[in-house]
Design an enzyme around this catalytic site. Structure first.
Site: not given
Ligand code: HH2
Length: 268
Positions: A209, A244
């Site tokens: 992030k 995660r």
């Molecule tokens: N962060 C993201 C998505 N889902 N779920 C939880 N529980 N906690 C988090 O911090 C979290 C999450 C964002 O990251 P990412 O999936 O890598 O990216 P994107 O939302 O662009 O798919």
């Protein structure tokens, strides 16, 4: 689902636009290859998402999202992989659970009572995350009088409501990067012991992030795994049950080393 110490939830985004792995796993073959490699690297669970939550992301329809995640969930559940579905939509969660997913990860913190019913009806645990605002606008000048107190109060209250609706158990997540400035994220990370002292396991997700760019000057998301790992080791040391992460192998190795260090002096 029970485990000891801090386990790794592998991130699998089957989206064209996720901020770090968008477009990389959009074919079923590529998604399965990535999921199996994370499983083999020691992920406890794979979190399958079909809609990006990055700031400014465009929403997708239920049909589109189901079409992205379902084939992956069906195939992996047939291989005995523990699966979570990362969705804000009750319809998608219901379809994913019916196809073999085990946990619902809803970044809106199960705000929608229909999401609570879906989890309760299928006996699925849920991850309740804190987010201020909506993904599209959440990073526009978020404000808190006291971010730790407010996020903690939200998680306590929402988890009480979700459990009262019949959801069997919850993981709590302070939602790093979701409607929070770098200072808010750091305050929450420093206050993690207050969250992990509670009755529910805590999930932390800072993988790649922007906070890591702010702290260490790494503009490319794909190059932020070392900074991610530093923050996730901090989270594990302060009681997080799950982190995660995209880089599963590096996390599993580092967490094993850290937990060996934390064992009594006379054990190997
Ligand atoms: N962060 C993201 C998505 N889902 N779920 C939880 N529980 N906690 C988090 O911090 C979290 C999450 C964002 O990251 P990412 O999936 O890598 O990216 P994107 O939302 O662009 O798919």
């Amino acid at each position: 689902m029970t485990w000891r110490g801090c386990a790794v939830m592998g991130v699998l985004n089957v989206t064209p636009d996720s901020f770090s792995d968008g477009g990389r796993h959009t074919t079923l073959e590529a998604a399965l290859r990535q999921a199996r490699s994370m499983r083999d690297a020691g992920a406890l669970m794979i979190d399958v998402g079909g809609e990006s939550t990055r700031p400014g992301a465009d929403p997708v329809s239920v049909d589109e999202e189901v079409g992205r995640v379902l084939p992956v969930i069906r195939a992996l559940s047939g291989e005995g992989v523990l699966l979570s579905v990362d969705t804000m939509k009750p319809e998608v969660a219901a379809a994913a659970l019916a196809a073999g997913a085990h946990l619902v990860n809803d970044v809106t913190g199960l705000r929608d009572p229909a999401m609570r019913r879906v989890c309760a009806d299928s006996g699925a645990p849920a991850c309740v995350m804190h987010m201020r605002g909506e993904p599209r606008t959440m990073q526009r000048a978020p404000h808190y009088d006291d971010v730790v107190v407010e996020v903690h109060a939200f998680l306590r209250e929402r988890s009480r409501e979700v459990l009262a609706a019949g959801v069997p158990s919850v993981l709590l997540d302070p939602g790093l990067g979701f409607g929070k400035t770098p200072a808010h994220n750091l305050a929450l990370l420093r206050a993690l012991p207050e969250f992990t002292a509670g009755p529910h396991p805590v999930l932390v997700g800072v993988s790649r992030k922007r906070l890591i760019d702010t702290l260490a000057g790494v503009p490319e998301a794909a190059e932020r795994d070392p900074g991610t790992l530093a923050l996730h080791l901090h989270a594990a040391r302060h009681g997080a049950a799950l982190v995660r992460a995209h880089a599963v192998g590096a996390h599993v190795q580092a967490l094993r080393v850290q937990s060996a260090l934390d064992r009594p002096a006379d054990s190997a």
